[in-house]
Design a protein around this motif. Structure first.
Motif, PDB file in Angstrom:
ATOM      1  N   PRO A  35      -6.112  -6.656  -3.971  1.00 11.68           N
ATOM      2  CA  PRO A  35      -5.025  -6.077  -2.691  1.00 11.68           C
ATOM      3  C   PRO A  35      -5.645  -5.870  -2.055  1.00 11.68           C
ATOM      4  O   PRO A  35      -6.857  -5.294  -1.423  1.00 11.68           O
ATOM      5  N   LYS A  36      -4.314  -5.812  -0.415  1.00  9.46           N
ATOM      6  CA  LYS A  36      -5.299  -5.034   0.599  1.00  9.46           C
ATOM      7  C   LYS A  36      -5.306  -4.146   0.886  1.00  9.46           C
ATOM      8  O   LYS A  36      -5.357  -3.225   0.384  1.00  9.46           O
ATOM      9  N   ALA A  67       6.636 -11.392  -3.480  1.00  9.01           N
ATOM     10  CA  ALA A  67       5.095 -11.517  -4.006  1.00  9.01           C
ATOM     11  C   ALA A  67       5.043 -10.589  -5.180  1.00  9.01           C
ATOM     12  O   ALA A  67       4.344 -11.488  -6.154  1.00  9.01           O
ATOM     13  N   ARG A  71       2.924 -12.946  -7.617  1.00 10.39           N
ATOM     14  CA  ARG A  71       1.893 -13.078  -8.794  1.00 10.39           C
ATOM     15  C   ARG A  71       1.545 -12.745 -10.356  1.00 10.39           C
ATOM     16  O   ARG A  71       0.587 -13.774 -11.332  1.00 10.39           O
ATOM     17  N   ARG A  83     -11.399  -8.503  -7.850  1.00  8.77           N
ATOM     18  CA  ARG A  83     -11.007  -7.502  -8.211  1.00  8.77           C
ATOM     19  C   ARG A  83     -11.355  -6.728  -7.048  1.00  8.77           C
ATOM     20  O   ARG A  83     -12.552  -7.216  -6.958  1.00  8.77           O
ATOM     21  N   PRO A  86      -8.950  -1.461  -3.225  1.00  3.64           N
ATOM     22  CA  PRO A  86      -8.482  -1.022  -1.939  1.00  3.64           C
ATOM     23  C   PRO A  86      -8.946  -1.058  -1.433  1.00  3.64           C
ATOM     24  O   PRO A  86      -9.333   0.210  -1.120  1.00  3.64           O
ATOM     25  N   SER A  91     -11.888  -6.665  -1.396  1.00  2.73           N
ATOM     26  CA  SER A  91      -9.686  -6.563  -0.833  1.00  2.73           C
ATOM     27  C   SER A  91      -9.561  -6.720   0.336  1.00  2.73           C
ATOM     28  O   SER A  91      -9.053  -7.559   1.532  1.00  2.73           O
ATOM     29  N   HIS A  95      -8.097 -10.373   2.589  1.00  2.23           N
ATOM     30  CA  HIS A  95      -6.895  -9.481   4.104  1.00  2.23           C
ATOM     31  C   HIS A  95      -7.319 -10.264   5.417  1.00  2.23           C
ATOM     32  O   HIS A  95      -6.740 -10.707   5.992  1.00  2.23           O
TER      33      HIS A  95
END
Length: 199
Positions: A35-36, A67, A71, A83, A86, A91, A95
């Protein structure tokens, strides 16, 4: 290290005394990614949130995206490409790479290992439709993300589904991210990156 047209430009970008050990044109693997980071920069046109209509449209037309549907499709088709929590190294790298994808024009992604850092660079703009000056593409190369070598736990190249050339980089914060090349291209540059990061 094999000779690369990017080598002279990268020597201009690195810090004094930093040596470029290897360069690999690559891309972040397809699939579910970390995730971001919190408070991550967003494009001005981005909108988030769940929409039942968006889910229905995503199933009915692959040209309509949202989104959660994306996914799910990524998980089924590509699997997991990385993996991390955040704000983890994976991550932040994901991004930074994503922000370059939303800019106009195509850009080549390069993994660069130096004696001090792992760099993720992007080449200058290129085009599928018209001939691009290779010198201009090289001159436009810039660093978009970097991490000290001490943050790299390990790197290895191995099989993932039908692709035998997937580089996985694990960071000391227990996050990881995978990189690939097209199936018709040599995996040697990725193996050189793994070797340089492990050495």
């Amino acid at each position: 290290m094999a000779e690369s047209p990017y080598l002279d430009r990268l020597r201009e970008l690195v810090e004094p005394g930093e040596q470029v050990l290897t360069i690999a044109p690559t891309d972040v693997a397809q699939g579910i990614r970390p995730p971001k980071p919190p408070n991550a920069e967003q494009p001005k046109t981005s909108r988030g949130g769940f929409s039942p209509l968006g889910l229905l449209l995503n199933v009915l037309s692959p040209n309509v995206v949202f989104a959660a549907g994306d996914r799910f499709v990524d998980l089924v088709v590509w699997g997991i490409a990385g993996r991390g929590a955040p704000g983890s190294a994976a991550s932040r790298l994901t991004h930074a790479h994503w922000l370059t994808l939303i800019e106009p024009g195509l850009r080549r992604t390069l993994l660069v290992v130096t004696n001090r850092r792992l760099l993720v660079c992007r080449g200058g703009q290129t085009s599928l439709y018209r001939r691009t000056d290779p010198a201009a593409e090289v001159a436009g190369t810039e660093i978009m993300w970097s991490a000290p070598r001490a943050e790299i736990a390990q790197a290895r190249v191995g099989w993932h589904r039908l692709n035998p050339k997937r580089l996985t980089i694990e960071f000391t914060d227990h996050s990881w991210l995978a990189f690939t090349v097209p199936i018709a291209e040599s995996g040697r540059p990725l193996r050189e990156v793994a070797s340089a990061l492990s050495g």
